[in-house]
Design an enzyme around this catalytic site. Structure first.
Site, PDB file in Angstrom:
ATOM      1  N   ARG A 156      40.653 -16.181  93.844  1.00  0.00           N
ATOM      2  CA  ARG A 156      41.954 -15.555  93.581  1.00  0.00           C
ATOM      3  C   ARG A 156      43.087 -16.489  93.988  1.00  0.00           C
ATOM      4  O   ARG A 156      44.026 -16.708  93.229  1.00  0.00           O
ATOM      5  CB  ARG A 156      42.024 -14.218  94.338  1.00  0.00           C
ATOM      6  N   CYS A 213      54.108 -18.383  97.127  1.00  0.00           N
ATOM      7  CA  CYS A 213      53.464 -17.061  97.076  1.00  0.00           C
ATOM      8  C   CYS A 213      54.536 -15.969  97.150  1.00  0.00           C
ATOM      9  O   CYS A 213      54.437 -14.918  96.502  1.00  0.00           O
ATOM     10  CB  CYS A 213      52.506 -16.868  98.244  1.00  0.00           C
ATOM     11  N   CYS A 272      45.957 -18.436  91.812  1.00  0.00           N
ATOM     12  CA  CYS A 272      47.403 -18.239  92.029  1.00  0.00           C
ATOM     13  C   CYS A 272      48.108 -19.585  92.092  1.00  0.00           C
ATOM     14  O   CYS A 272      49.184 -19.765  91.516  1.00  0.00           O
ATOM     15  CB  CYS A 272      47.657 -17.475  93.340  1.00  0.00           C
ATOM     16  N   HIS A 326      55.325 -12.045  95.776  1.00  0.00           N
ATOM     17  CA  HIS A 326      54.663 -11.133  96.717  1.00  0.00           C
ATOM     18  C   HIS A 326      55.466 -10.841  97.977  1.00  0.00           C
ATOM     19  O   HIS A 326      54.887 -10.679  99.045  1.00  0.00           O
ATOM     20  CB  HIS A 326      53.291 -11.688  97.094  1.00  0.00           C
TER      21      HIS A 326
END
Lengths: 272, 209
Positions: A229, A181, A233, A185
């Site tokens: 979501r 992630c 991802c 991010h």
């Protein structure tokens, strides 16, 4: 001169000498895209398509369904049986009756099984299809927390365990592209192509993002819940698909909600 | 599925449980990952979920390894560098330009997998500004516009560029950039085409102002 320094020097030279017009063009394109989305948001301010999902969800919440012919009105979303207002702002949380930390999706499924007599398979069937019952129910529940600050409890040992695990999972790299992630991010003001990326290590960014879920996604013509979501991802990272409602997905949500703590929910949001 | 394949799968899962994952971080998170991906095939576990040493170390240190760990990663990743068998480091820049735009391929799962054989690319534009004409470029990595114009295309530069795409972590431990060659995502020929896209004076990356 090291390669890194050369690279930096090159970027500097570029910015100073040759890239002014490129940057301007890129900025124009971004502005244009952002403008279009802003206009679209304005247009839909009094009519986000997610509101249809909210209405469908409310009807499903009240309707007597399933083998037992019960409604979900006795479902305990964490604030007591039948209390929907404010529940989403405090999910995921630990539930003593299941012995698990649950997010909105998995809690609704528990209620559908316990109260309405559905099997887990029936309760989750086609959960990812646009307009699914679960999508509608989550949208309804989340909308009842509009204007309330995100505040997930982390005092129960299980909640604390998942909070820590969620933070680790955020940084867990694997797969053929070495992604986690954090790849996309963990820095401010970054984009994939022209898509802005929230930095979940920055509380202001995390709040701004987390308050907008679930969201109507224009590109998908569907409301996406947080589970949807996150599972997508993971797909984009080229990992296999995590199980719907698995602890990994709940742990990530505990951590993300914690990062976004205090943000006032605007659910349902509207996104690209 | 043959018995041999099944056995191999079991061995892969056993290896995963004992070695690779033990090397990752704490066992709590590993257990959570095992539960979440319980239906993944042994091949997916081996190739996409188990962590190699670099992935495990970068995860544990959240991409900010202390100097001694960074040196360890640098050394292990430098040892993986391979140049193409035919020695050709600069391919066709136009083929490289195409690869830089392709962001599909390699998606698996039940909801939205790629059709078998779908082209994989480098998807460089997701993260880098490259040719001035392509404005829809991301910024997770640095701008590469004028890369060759600024650096030249000496044999040393070709080699550095090739190796950087092959395994970025041989230069920057825990770089966000995928190890395209090392992980087998791009072929040696494809990497050479991307080198040409960056270094060929005729490439759109190096177009004049």
């Amino acid at each position: 001169m090291t390669w890194r320094m050369r690279g930096l020097a090159a970027v500097a030279v570029l910015a100073a000498a040759s890239a002014v017009s490129i940057v301007a063009a890129a900025t124009d394109a971004e502005d244009h895209a952002a403008d279009e989305i802003r206009k679209y948001r304005q247009m839909l301010e009094d009519g986000n398509p997610a509101e249809l999902m909210e209405m469908k969800g409310e009807a499903l919440w009240r309707e007597a369904r399933g083998p037992t012919g019960a409604s979900l009105e006795a479902c305990d979303l964490g604030l007591g049986p039948g209390v929907v207002a404010g529940a989403y702002a405090q999910l995921p949380r630990f539930f003593a009756d299941t012995g698990r930390v649950q997010d909105t999706e998995s809690r609704l499924i528990s209620c559908m099984v316990a109260l309405q007599g559905f099997t887990p398979v029936e309760a989750t069937r086609d959960w990812y299809r646009p307009g699914s019952d679960l999508e509608a129910l989550v949208t309804y529940v989340a909308t009842q927390s509009k204007g309330m600050p995100i505040r997930v409890p982390v005092s129960h040992p299980e909640e604390a365990r998942l909070l820590a695990a969620g933070g680790e999972l955020f940084f867990r790299r694997s797969g053929p592209l070495d992604f986690s992630c954090a790849t996309c991010h963990s820095q401010d003001q970054r984009r994939i192509r022209l898509q802005d990326l929230p930095n979940f290590l920055n509380p202001a960014d995390a709040r701004a993002s987390m308050v907008t879920w679930p969201a109507y996604r224009v590109s998908q013509s569907a409301v996406w819940t947080m589970e949807r979501r996150l599972i997508d991802c993971v797909r984009q990272m080229r990992w296999p698909e995590p199980a719907f409602g698995s602890e990994a997905i709940v742990a990530l949500q505990v951590w993300l909600q914690h990062q976004g703590e205090g943000g006032e929910l605007q659910s349902p949001g509207i996104k690209r | 599925m043959s018995v041999r394949r099944r056995l191999f799968g079991l061995v892969a899962v056993a290896m995963l449980a004992s070695s690779s994952m033990a090397g990752a971080s704490d066992s709590v998170t590993d257990a959570i990952v095992r539960e979440a991906f319980a239906t993944a095939t042994p091949e997916e576990w081996r190739d996409r979920l188990a962590q190699d040493d670099a992935q495990a170390l970068c995860s544990r240190h959240r991409n900010l390894p202390p100097p001694e760990v960074a040196a360890q990663i640098l050394e292990s990743q430098r040892a993986t560098l391979r140049l193409p068998d035919d020695g050709r480091l600069m391919g066709d820049w136009r083929a490289g330009e195409k690869l830089a735009s392709i962001g599909t391929g390699g998606h698996i799962g039940r909801i939205q997998p790629d059709p078998p054989g779908r082209a994989k690319g480098g998807n460089c534009y997701a993260c880098h500004v490259m040719a001035p004409g392509e404005v829809a470029a991301g910024n997770i990595g640095p701008s590469l516009t004028g890369y060759g114009r600024l650096r030249g295309n000496t044999p040393e530069m070709q080699r550095y560029t090739y190796e950087k795409i092959h395994n970025a972590q041989a230069f920057f431990p825990c770089s966000h950039m995928p190890r395209f060659g090392h992980n087998g995502w791009l072929t040696p020929k494809e990497i050479a085409d991307l080198v040409a896209f960056l270094l060929d004076p005729a490439s759109s990356v190096n177009a004049g102002r």
